[in-house]
Design a protein around this motif. Structure first.
Motif, mmCIF file in Angstrom:
data_model
loop_
_atom_site.group_PDB
_atom_site.id
_atom_site.type_symbol
_atom_site.label_atom_id
_atom_site.label_comp_id
_atom_site.label_asym_id
_atom_site.label_seq_id
_atom_site.Cartn_x
_atom_site.Cartn_y
_atom_site.Cartn_z
ATOM 1 N N ILE A 123 54.691 -45.661 14.288
ATOM 2 C CA ILE A 123 54.136 -46.777 15.070
ATOM 3 C C ILE A 123 55.061 -47.037 16.248
ATOM 4 C CG2 ILE A 123 53.680 -49.268 15.033
ATOM 5 C CD1 ILE A 123 52.980 -48.904 12.015
ATOM 6 N N GLN A 124 54.488 -47.178 17.418
ATOM 7 C CA GLN A 124 55.281 -47.462 18.618
ATOM 8 C C GLN A 124 55.210 -48.928 19.013
ATOM 9 O OE1 GLN A 124 53.485 -44.595 21.280
ATOM 10 N NE2 GLN A 124 54.982 -43.007 20.750
ATOM 11 N N ALA A 125 54.072 -49.561 18.750
ATOM 12 C CA ALA A 125 53.908 -50.981 19.083
ATOM 13 C C ALA A 125 52.687 -51.514 18.352
ATOM 14 C CB ALA A 125 53.750 -51.171 20.589
ATOM 15 N N MET A 126 52.653 -52.818 18.130
ATOM 16 C CA MET A 126 51.461 -53.444 17.570
ATOM 17 C C MET A 126 51.390 -54.894 18.011
ATOM 18 S SD MET A 126 51.984 -54.398 13.540
ATOM 19 C CE MET A 126 52.461 -52.793 12.928
ATOM 20 N N GLY A 127 50.177 -55.423 18.045
ATOM 21 C CA GLY A 127 49.991 -56.816 18.423
ATOM 22 C C GLY A 127 48.558 -57.254 18.200
ATOM 23 N N VAL A 128 48.360 -58.570 18.095
ATOM 24 C CA VAL A 128 47.026 -59.144 17.956
ATOM 25 C C VAL A 128 46.392 -59.173 19.339
ATOM 26 C CG1 VAL A 128 45.703 -61.181 17.303
ATOM 27 C CG2 VAL A 128 47.729 -60.532 15.973
ATOM 28 N N THR A 129 45.266 -58.492 19.486
ATOM 29 C CA THR A 129 44.595 -58.438 20.786
ATOM 30 C C THR A 129 43.317 -59.268 20.824
ATOM 31 O OG1 THR A 129 43.603 -56.340 20.066
ATOM 32 C CG2 THR A 129 45.548 -56.212 21.476
ATOM 33 N N GLU A 168 42.686 -49.454 16.029
ATOM 34 C CA GLU A 168 42.293 -50.854 16.003
ATOM 35 C C GLU A 168 41.883 -51.237 14.587
ATOM 36 O OE1 GLU A 168 39.285 -51.597 18.919
ATOM 37 O OE2 GLU A 168 40.768 -51.906 20.517
ATOM 38 N N LEU A 169 42.499 -52.276 14.078
ATOM 39 C CA LEU A 169 42.193 -52.789 12.749
ATOM 40 C C LEU A 169 41.478 -54.122 12.919
ATOM 41 C CD1 LEU A 169 45.677 -52.042 11.180
ATOM 42 C CD2 LEU A 169 43.586 -50.718 10.830
ATOM 43 N N HIS A 170 40.297 -54.225 12.332
ATOM 44 C CA HIS A 170 39.460 -55.398 12.553
ATOM 45 C C HIS A 170 39.414 -56.294 11.321
ATOM 46 C CE1 HIS A 170 38.130 -53.716 16.345
ATOM 47 N NE2 HIS A 170 37.857 -52.582 15.734
ATOM 48 N N LYS A 171 39.544 -57.576 11.566
ATOM 49 C CA LYS A 171 39.375 -58.621 10.559
ATOM 50 C C LYS A 171 40.232 -58.334 9.320
ATOM 51 C CE LYS A 171 34.774 -59.697 12.320
ATOM 52 N NZ LYS A 171 33.354 -59.932 12.018
ATOM 53 N N ASN A 172 39.607 -58.291 8.145
ATOM 54 C CA ASN A 172 40.377 -58.162 6.910
ATOM 55 C C ASN A 172 41.083 -56.816 6.773
ATOM 56 O OD1 ASN A 172 40.900 -59.864 4.527
ATOM 57 N ND2 ASN A 172 40.070 -58.139 3.377
ATOM 58 N N GLU A 173 40.669 -55.809 7.574
ATOM 59 C CA GLU A 173 41.347 -54.521 7.532
ATOM 60 C C GLU A 173 42.793 -54.643 8.019
ATOM 61 O OE1 GLU A 173 40.128 -51.881 6.122
ATOM 62 O OE2 GLU A 173 38.115 -52.681 5.821
ATOM 63 N N ALA A 174 43.066 -55.612 8.886
ATOM 64 C CA ALA A 174 44.439 -55.832 9.357
ATOM 65 C C ALA A 174 45.347 -56.235 8.206
ATOM 66 C CB ALA A 174 44.448 -56.908 10.445
ATOM 67 N N ARG A 175 44.771 -56.911 7.235
ATOM 68 C CA ARG A 175 45.529 -57.303 6.042
ATOM 69 C C ARG A 175 45.614 -56.158 5.040
ATOM 70 N NH1 ARG A 175 43.235 -61.536 1.739
ATOM 71 N NH2 ARG A 175 44.987 -61.640 0.312
ATOM 72 N N ARG A 213 42.044 -66.696 13.091
ATOM 73 C CA ARG A 213 42.109 -65.459 12.306
ATOM 74 C C ARG A 213 42.187 -64.233 13.221
ATOM 75 N NH1 ARG A 213 42.960 -67.194 6.963
ATOM 76 N NH2 ARG A 213 42.463 -69.400 7.217
ATOM 77 N N VAL A 214 42.912 -63.236 12.743
ATOM 78 C CA VAL A 214 43.010 -61.979 13.483
ATOM 79 C C VAL A 214 41.651 -61.285 13.445
ATOM 80 C CG1 VAL A 214 44.050 -59.679 13.522
ATOM 81 C CG2 VAL A 214 45.466 -61.688 13.013
#
Length: 530
Positions: free
Chosen positions: A417-423, A444-451, A430-431
């Motif tokens: 991983i080089q970088a991550m953030g809530v976009t 890109e991880l959406h909604k509950n997939e981010a968890r 909620r994310v």
């Protein structure tokens, strides 16, 4: 089992013609008649060492009914038995194959995906081999030729997610038990007792007592499920004390009871592909049978018998979580699918601690300010109300690789991983999208997939901060947030506070599910709509 009516669904192949159906009580049904089927041991036989011990109470006996390996019906009586697995060689290898159309962390999003496939005219089923999946319906797409034709057709139309999962099986797990020196192999087993109580022990677990009867039956994954068929009100005795906790105030316990009853009836379709209805863990509701029942909880169940929560005469989607983090989430903040009007963003406080109309939590600065607040909320002082969890880059890489591998994602072979953030963030904070830059590309991880993808976040109510060393090298990330679970609907710890303030169960439920009505279960109530 209470008779239920499904008002027909017809799906035209590739035409997207679907008819909605309702699941309702027939006129003769009453609350006391309802029995449900709960999978208390799922996927038994994944390991050849799997064992489950079953015993009757003292003075009682088990009655076993099954068809043996020779096709002969058998009825035996015993006080106890141990179910075991034997690997049985097949005379000829068998092709086991399914076309997986999509893969999801939750049933709710899988069900929404199933509706989208059905709109294309594809017959589907929702399954749970591990994560939730949508499969092309096996009894429709029965042959390798049909499955491959459908797969290639979808690829030609630009669908990238579907894949074939294929294995050539030369042996299968065979359930068996031994009585009086005779080993019996079987495919299905019914177990009843005179007292309608039976003890089940899994390795490493204390015995649990269950009301009703048991059935061992095959599932969709080449293994077995041990199913407890149990009256609804008895089922609640094994759910409510473990969900709300033994020390909950009584009006919070009553609120939880009404919600647990509503949830169970609304969700009877979850395991249709495996011929049972609910599971016994957090993918449904925690259920321990009659082990750990509490008199004051039993009283709450009796005093609310048959009461359910409805919206426009339909059972509500009775979602709840441990801790919201100070604000409840609308349904679509966590899952894909239509909004439920009664599942809204509600500041989880009896006081005016934040005005969403003036400060939307979709704004990152406003969200971080909100997360810094600790006082005045229903959950203030709870250890998961606010949290800061750090994880090393190495661990985050491992988490993401494991997640992407399960999903068969094309970037699962990334290095780091080089970088991550809530976009993208919802008005409830909620994310909605967590963007991860890797050396192989952007994920890109959406909604509950981010968890689901990472270990640290306890909810989707969080932001991330990079952690650097003195040389400005990225060491990992801190996940800073609040709450535990999805945050939709009732907060269990929040209900504690409201109950301690003197709120009734009715008032608590109106707070968390605005516009809903408590009513006795009756033949006019719709269970759910598709």
């Amino acid at each position: 089992m209470t008779t239920k009516t499904r008002i027909g669904r017809k799906t035209a192949f590739w035409m997207g013609l679907t008819c909605s159906f309702l699941l309702i009580f027939t006129p003769s049904a009453k609350a006391k008649d309802v029995e449900i089927k709960v999978g208390i041991v799922q996927r038994f036989g994944e390991e050849v060492t799997d064992k489950v011990s079953i015993a009757s109470n003292s003075g009682d006996s088990l009655t076993l009914r099954f068809v043996d390996q020779n096709g002969q019906p058998q009825t035996l009586q015993t006080n106890q038995l141990t179910l075991e697995i034997v690997k049985q060689p097949l005379s000829n290898p068998v092709l086991e194959e399914r076309l997986v159309l999509s893969d999801h962390a939750t049933f709710e999003t899988a069900e929404d995906s199933a509706k989208q496939w059905e709109a294309l005219g594809i017959e589907v089923e929702v399954t749970q081999p591990e994560r939730w999946q949508v499969w092309a319906k096996r009894d429709v797409y029965q042959t390798p030729l049909l499955r491959r034709w459908l797969h290639q057709s979808l690829k030609a139309k630009g669908y990238k997610d579907p894949y074939l999962e294929t294995a050539l099986v030369s042996q299968k797990p065979q359930a068996s038990f031994t009585i009086n020196g005779v080993r019996y192999g079987l495919n299905k087993l019914d177990i009843t007792t005179g007292t309608n109580q039976v003890r089940v022990t899994k390795p490493g677990q204390q015995p649990r007592l269950y009301g009703g009867s048991l059935r061992l039956q095959p599932n969709s994954y080449g293994t077995y499920t041990l199913v407890n068929q149990v009256p609804l009100e008895t089922y609640l005795r094994g759910v409510v004390p473990h969900e709300i906790g033994p020390g909950a105030p009584q009006s919070a316990t009553k609120a939880q009871t009404i919600i647990a009853r509503t949830y169970a009836l609304r969700n009877l379709r979850r395991f249709e592909a495996d011929n049972y209805e609910l599971c016994a863990d957090t993918h449904c509701q925690v259920y321990y049978g009659l082990t750990g029942t509490i008199a004051r909880v039993d009283q709450a169940i009796a005093e609310t018998k048959g009461l359910v929560l409805t919206y426009q005469n339909e059972l509500v989607d009775a979602l709840y979580s441990s801790t919201t983090g100070g604000i409840t989430a609308p349904f679509s903040d966590v899952w894909n699918g239509e909004e439920r009007p009664y599942l809204r963003a509600v500041i989880d406080s009896p006081n005016q601690v934040w005005d969403l109309s003036q400060q939307s939590l979709a704004d990152e600065a406003a969200f971080r300010k909100f997360i810094s607040l600790k006082d005045g909320f229903n959950e203030t002082g709870r250890n998961v109300f606010r949290w800061n969890k750090q994880s090393s880059l190495e661990q985050l890489n491992a988490d993401l690789k494991k997640y992407l591998t399960r999903r068969k994602h094309p970037l699962a072979d990334f290095n780091t991983i080089q970088a991550m953030g809530v976009t993208k963030r919802s008005p409830s904070g909620r994310v909605l999208t967590l963007t991860v830059q890797t050396d192989k590309g952007i994920i890109e991880l959406h909604k509950n997939e981010a968890r689901s993808a990472f270990g640290p976040p306890r909810s989707t109510l969080f932001y991330v901060e990079p952690v650097y060393n003195a040389n400005k090298q990225l060491l990992g990330y801190a996940f800073v947030g609040g709450g535990f679970g999805h945050g939709v609907g009732l907060s269990q710890y929040g209900s504690y506070n409201l109950a301690n303030l003197g709120w009734s169960a009715e008032k608590i439920l109106e707070f968390y599910y605005p516009g809903t009505v408590i009513q006795p279960l009756n033949e006019s109530i719709v269970f759910w709509r598709e």
